[in-house]
Scaffold this motif. Structure first.
Motif, PDB file in Angstrom:
ATOM      1  N   LYS A  76     -24.137 -24.451 -50.290  1.00 30.06           N
ATOM      2  CA  LYS A  76     -23.719 -24.230 -48.899  1.00 30.06           C
ATOM      3  C   LYS A  76     -24.918 -24.079 -47.978  1.00 30.06           C
ATOM      4  O   LYS A  76     -24.932 -24.595 -46.857  1.00 30.06           O
ATOM      5  N   LYS A  90     -17.891 -25.051 -31.254  1.00 33.10           N
ATOM      6  CA  LYS A  90     -16.968 -24.399 -32.183  1.00 33.10           C
ATOM      7  C   LYS A  90     -16.987 -22.883 -31.991  1.00 33.10           C
ATOM      8  O   LYS A  90     -18.058 -22.266 -31.938  1.00 33.10           O
ATOM      9  N   LEU A  92     -16.375 -19.339 -33.547  1.00 35.14           N
ATOM     10  CA  LEU A  92     -16.409 -18.796 -34.900  1.00 35.14           C
ATOM     11  C   LEU A  92     -15.647 -17.490 -34.987  1.00 35.14           C
ATOM     12  O   LEU A  92     -15.650 -16.680 -34.045  1.00 35.14           O
ATOM     13  N   THR A  93     -15.022 -17.254 -36.141  1.00 34.64           N
ATOM     14  CA  THR A  93     -14.351 -15.976 -36.359  1.00 34.64           C
ATOM     15  C   THR A  93     -15.404 -14.903 -36.655  1.00 34.64           C
ATOM     16  O   THR A  93     -16.551 -15.206 -37.017  1.00 34.64           O
ATOM     17  N   ASN A  95     -15.474 -12.891 -39.144  1.00 37.53           N
ATOM     18  CA  ASN A  95     -15.836 -12.951 -40.566  1.00 37.53           C
ATOM     19  C   ASN A  95     -16.863 -14.050 -40.833  1.00 37.53           C
ATOM     20  O   ASN A  95     -17.794 -13.865 -41.630  1.00 37.53           O
ATOM     21  N   GLU A  96     -16.691 -15.195 -40.163  1.00 43.94           N
ATOM     22  CA  GLU A  96     -17.647 -16.293 -40.337  1.00 43.94           C
ATOM     23  C   GLU A  96     -19.038 -15.903 -39.847  1.00 43.94           C
ATOM     24  O   GLU A  96     -20.051 -16.188 -40.495  1.00 43.94           O
ATOM     25  N   GLU A  99     -20.667 -13.383 -42.186  1.00 45.04           N
ATOM     26  CA  GLU A  99     -21.172 -14.034 -43.394  1.00 45.04           C
ATOM     27  C   GLU A  99     -22.515 -14.727 -43.118  1.00 45.04           C
ATOM     28  O   GLU A  99     -23.454 -14.619 -43.919  1.00 45.04           O
ATOM     29  N   ASP A 100     -22.634 -15.404 -41.984  1.00 47.41           N
ATOM     30  CA  ASP A 100     -23.891 -16.081 -41.651  1.00 47.41           C
ATOM     31  C   ASP A 100     -25.038 -15.090 -41.467  1.00 47.41           C
ATOM     32  O   ASP A 100     -26.171 -15.340 -41.894  1.00 47.41           O
ATOM     33  N   ASN A 455     -21.488 -21.497 -41.737  1.00 47.28           N
ATOM     34  CA  ASN A 455     -20.410 -21.504 -40.742  1.00 47.28           C
ATOM     35  C   ASN A 455     -20.867 -21.999 -39.371  1.00 47.28           C
ATOM     36  O   ASN A 455     -20.193 -22.807 -38.738  1.00 47.28           O
ATOM     37  N   SER A 456     -22.017 -21.527 -38.919  1.00 50.05           N
ATOM     38  CA  SER A 456     -22.528 -21.940 -37.604  1.00 50.05           C
ATOM     39  C   SER A 456     -23.385 -23.194 -37.682  1.00 50.05           C
ATOM     40  O   SER A 456     -23.609 -23.848 -36.669  1.00 50.05           O
TER      41      SER A 456
END
Length: 511
Positions: A76, A90, A92-93, A95-96, A99-100, A455-456
């Motif tokens: 990933k 985009k 992002l949530t 949570n996303e 995580e980043d 995610n980002s």
């Protein structure tokens, strides 16, 4: 009889005039020799008294041998997707984003070379918590929001190689050269003086500080060694007019002058070839714009290596590094070793942090860009055999190298990375003079790797080592200072004028 007497008088006068100009010329040469000798003595002293820096305290993070990243994580983190309109817009949530951010600080802890040098867990975990606590209050979070958060949070890191989606993390820490040539100064036993209406006026203060703080050795438009007002300014600061206080020592009269500082001007262009060579005023000039080929047909770096033994026969050489942002070190090392006739050693301390994530990033880079199949086999073998989780390190004590020729090296604040490595080696060689402005300062962290937040899709690019070359301090953002300060776009013209004025191209070898 009168004719003979006139001829005799004419001959005597001619001899006197010739002797005067020969004496004047010789005096200039002596002044230049003294200037070079002072540079040599200072550098030789620094080399002789330098010791490698103990960097073991910055390699205390033993956690790099932990299996902190799974293969799935690493896939990933190396699935590179560069910013486009879809990625930038985009939303992002939470949570996303969390995580980043967590991935970012794990990468820094287990992969980033100077993690301990810049404060370790105490500093980095505090910054991580500050970001995580701020996120719930931000509303819709996009690519640019995360990028800005990371740039601000990590701005304490002074590392010229570290970038977040192509934005340098220490851009505001970079030092730029600003100067003024309205008044040119010379120096005698009483201090720095300028001449106004044939009268000496001594600089007693500049910007209400001692004048020597601002005096930089320079080359005038006529090629004369002199002094001008200059300083290094933080890239985020404004340039402002400064006041010069000048005193006439005979009358004790003081006058104030306001001068405006100008930014160092660069005129670098994208090169068609990494290295080009030309000759001006019987002086060979090597223009080295890159330490890597500019395209698949560019073999100029290999021709450059072959030129060393030929150029060694010239008494004077100009190496123009302006605009050279780096590349690889191997070819300029070969050139330098051939030019001097032996391997060059400098005082340096280098540590390299070998982690699984670093190997994985190298693997992905090799799969995309490298045609070296053997390298890819070697990387995969290291991953499969778990040959990671440790530091490599080495220390060297430098030496001073004699050199009969005179080398001028032209520098500006685009000179960075591998080209600054070239500067660090040249500083151990006799009769090398650096002209222009300070270099960029991009040496602390070698061996860069690239990761993509899943995610980002923000790209983190940072190094996995820590290095001090010919210095025991971090010069990132400041770089190496030149011996002679001039507006870097004028550097070549000024050096050629200097060579003409001091008869340098006709001098014997410097020894």
């Amino acid at each position: 009889m009168k004719l003979k007497k006139r001829l005799l008088i004419f001959t005597i006068v001619s001899i006197i005039i010739s002797t005067f100009y020969i004496f004047k010329s010789r005096k200039k040469e002596v002044a230049f020799y003294d200037f070079i000798n002072n540079i040599n003595e200072e550098r030789k002293f620094n080399v002789s008294n330098s010791t490698p820096l103990d960097i073991s305290k910055y390699m205390e993070n033993k956690n790099i041998n932990e299996e902190i990243f799974t293969n799935e994580d690493l896939e990933k983190l190396t699935n590179y997707k560069y910013a486009n309109e879809n990625i930038s817009n985009k939303i992002l949530t939470l949570n996303e984003v969390n995580e980043d951010i967590e991935y970012t600080f794990k990468l820094l802890k287990y992969v980033y070379g100077p993690y301990e040098y810049f404060g370790g867990d105490e500093v980095f975990l505090k910054k991580e918590n500050e970001i995580l606590n701020e996120l719930p209050n931000m509303g819709n979070i996009k690519y640019d929001d995360i990028k800005k958060l990371l740039l601000e949070a990590l701005s304490f890191i002074n590392d010229g190689h570290f970038s977040i989606s192509n934005s340098s993390i220490n851009i505001n820490k970079n030092s730029i050269y600003v100067y003024n040539e309205d008044y040119i100064f010379k120096k005698d036993t009483k201090g720095y003086y300028t001449t106004i209406n044939n009268t000496k006026w001594y600089a007693t203060s500049i910007d209400e500080k001692p004048s020597d703080k601002y005096m930089k050795t320079t080359i005038t438009k006529d090629g004369e060694l002199a002094y001008s007002i200059g300083m290094l300014l933080n890239n985020s600061e404004d340039i402002y007019p400064i006041n010069i206080s000048l005193t006439n020592n005979k009358t004790n009269k003081t006058i104030d002058k306001i001068v405006n500082l100008e930014r160092n001007l660069k005129t670098n262009k994208t090169p068609e070839a990494s290295v080009t060579e030309k000759t001006l005023d019987n002086i060979p000039i090597l223009k080295i714009m890159s330490m890597r080929p500019t395209n698949s047909n560019d073999n100029s770096l290999y021709d450059f290596v072959e030129s060393a033994e030929r150029l060694n026969k010239n008494k004077v050489l100009i190496i123009d590094l302006r605009g050279n942002i780096g590349g690889a070190e191997s070819l300029w090392k070969k050139w330098l070793n051939a030019y001097i006739g032996q391997d060059i050693e400098i005082t340096q301390s280098v540590g390299k942090k070998n982690s699984k994530a670093k190997l994985w990033a190298y693997k992905k880079y090799s799969e995309r860009f490298s045609s070296d199949k053997e390298l890819l086999v070697k990387i995969n073998s290291s991953i499969n055999n778990e040959d990671y989780g440790y530091w490599d390190s080495y220390l060297f004590k430098g030496k001073w190298y004699e050199n009969e020729n005179l080398i001028f090296v032209l520098v500006d604040d685009d000179v960075a990375s591998a080209s600054e490595g070239f500067l660090s080696y040249l500083r151990n060689i006799e009769n090398v003079v650096f002209v222009g402005s300070n270099s960029r300062g991009c040496l602390l962290v070698p061996d860069t790797s690239e990761f993509s937040l899943p995610n980002s899709n923000i790209i983190l690019r940072f190094g996995t080592g820590i290095a001090f070359k010919n210095t025991d301090t971090n010069i990132d953002g400041v770089g190496f200072e030149p011996d002679i300060w001039v507006n870097s776009s004028d550097a070549l013209d000024r050096v050629l004028k200097l060579c003409e004025r001091y008869n340098i191209s006709s001098m014997k070898h410097m020894k």
